[in-house]
Write an enzyme that holds these catalytic residues in place. Structure first.
Site, PDB file in Angstrom:
ATOM      1  CG  ASP A  43       2.234   9.169   6.644  1.00 22.06           C
ATOM      2  OD1 ASP A  43       1.247   8.456   6.912  1.00 22.06           O
ATOM      3  OD2 ASP A  43       2.877   9.059   5.584  1.00 22.06           O
ATOM      4  CG  ASP A  95      -3.188   6.312   6.179  1.00 21.62           C
ATOM      5  OD1 ASP A  95      -2.402   7.094   6.735  1.00 21.62           O
ATOM      6  OD2 ASP A  95      -3.470   6.375   4.968  1.00 21.62           O
TER       7      ASP A  95
END
Length: 464
Positions: A107, A337
């Protein structure tokens, strides 16, 4: 051998891994659905549909929040990481002595490294066996008084004799993971790193990672992320299309580089927004659709106009075209992201994009996409998706243009006979998100020392 030389060699051998000369580490990025129990039965359409669904769930977690926990000794206002439910790519690591091998979702929008630990009172289902810290001879809980514990926005002192650091790591959307902050040996491939701080979670609520993941490895800009703890100054990845079963690549360290002689390479400065200190944040100046400049809504406090002269690989605009640069970077910024499949644009930008695409494409709009996407066009009978005209879209980051061709903009919805835009609508005034569909078959290099991100539109095989 000279005694002084011998002492020097012994001292160097005793240095922790973090003090060793810079090295590079390579990890395979497995698609989360490629690791699912029913992976063999999933079609490309279903793989894409699942990824889009997770992206929408993940979007719901973006925002600002105040971390709160019972008996919290420290609580500060800060950005909350995006909820981890996206988790599109998995890595295999080891922790402890002997090494416990676990799979974690990577992440770029959070920092903490964590895995679920025994005994677990409120954990989500995971495929791998759960880590038992009592079995590891190198595991040590961090004291509440440690500087590392202070890096957490919310923590409290344990009730046991050692007053261990108990954390509540809050993601947006009220998703949390709780447990003990500890240190242990982390294994990446054949290399081991001593004293890496991680969360030993015993309770997780809200948006959980997929069951194929035992936890999350944060690659964000904060001090507790993997790249910060290993003092990695640069890292790079290349992602296959989300419906592909081919793994991607992640390179950490000095070998992470993007082709210097590529003509389709752009380097973009990373910005820091006080609301999002851990995110890889880019200043979004504007957009171009084909040869047409897109005017951003005049709702910011200050704006400036600049001539849209785009270096390759941007589409060549009209000589008279202008792109509006937004002075309020907090409003029109974009974060990178890796765990969101589709890109999300702030509402006013998305609406402008949709209007211009309707003018350019000139196909009837469709509804009821089986992929769950908003903007779709009905494909003409007998005309293949790859033969339909779609204008290139370019995103302007501090005047550098990132070109997105049809393969990075639209996906074919074969069940509905349509092609659909892989860009979604975020809330008005929210930050935009650059998803992994727009980064597919592209080398993305993060140079943390120089504070920039480089995009190279090149096959993943070129990333060694």
């Amino acid at each position: 051998m000279n005694a002084a030389v011998l002492l020097l060699l012994l001292a160097l051998a005793a240095l922790p891994a973090s003090c060793a000369p810079p090295r590079s580490f390579r990890l395979e990025l497995a698609s989360v659905d490629a690791s699912a129990a029913d992976a063999a039965n999933l079609t490309e359409h279903e793989l894409l549909r699942r990824a889009i669904q997770r992206s929408r769930y993940r979007l719901a977690g973006i925002g600002m929040a105040r971390g709160e926990a019972a008996s919290a000794r420290k609580a500060v206002v800060a950005e909350t990481p995006i909820m981890p439910a996206g988790g599109e790519y998995l890595v295999k690591l080891g922790i402890g002595t002997p090494p416990y091998k676990f799979t974690a979702a990577i992440d770029t929008a959070s920092d903490l490294i964590w895995t679920q630990c025994q005994p677990c009172t409120g954990c989500y289902h995971q495929v791998d066996p759960m880590f038992n810290p009592r079995v590891s001879s190198t595991y040590a809980a961090l004291p509440c008084s440690s500087d590392t514990c202070d890096e957490l926005d919310v923590h409290r002192c344990g009730h046991d004799d050692d007053e261990s650091c108990q954390y509540t790591y809050t993601y947006s959307g009220n998703a949390t993971t709780e447990g003990t902050l500890a240190v242990d040996k982390l294994v990446i491939g054949e290399d081991a790193f001593r004293g890496v701080a991680f969360g030993c979670s015993t309770s997780s609520t809200g948006g959980a990672p997929p069951p194929q993941a035992s936890g999350v490895v944060g690659l964000g800009r904060g001090p507790l992320s993997l790249v910060s703890q290993l003092s990695v100054r640069r890292f790079a990845y290349c992602l296959p299309p989300p419906a592909s079963r081919i793994p991607g690549k992640l390179v950490l360290g000095a070998d992470a580089d993007a082709a210097r002689n590529a003509t389709n390479r752009i380097a973009v400065p990373m910005r820091r927004d006080p609301r999002y200190p851990s995110y890889y944040y880019l200043n979004l100046d504007g957009l171009l659709i084909g040869d047409r400049a897109m005017s951003l809504p005049p709702t910011t406090t200050t704006t400036a106009t600049a001539t849209a002269t785009a270096p390759a690989p941007a589409p060549t605009p009209s000589p008279n075209a202008t792109a509006v640069a937004v002075g309020d970077a907090n409003r029109y910024g974009m974060i990178i992201d890796i765990a969101s499949t589709i890109t999300f644009l702030e509402a006013s930008l998305y609406d402008e994009l949709v209007n211009d695409l309707e003018v350019e494409i000139r196909l009837p709009r469709g509804t009821g996409s089986s992929l769950g996407l908003d903007l779709c066009f009905i494909l003409p009978d007998g005309v293949a998706f790859d033969r339909v005209y779609v204008p290139a879209v370019a995103l302007a980051f501090d005047g550098r243009w990132l070109r997105l061709d049809k393969a990075r903009l639209f996906a074919e919805d074969r069940e509905s006979g349509m092609m659909c835009l892989m860009v979604g609508r975020a809330e008005a005034g929210s930050v935009s998100i650059l998803g992994n569909f727009q980064q597919q078959n592209m080398q993305v290099l993060y140079n943390l020392r120089r504070g920039r991100v480089t995009f190279v539109q090149s096959p993943c095989g070129a990333l060694r």
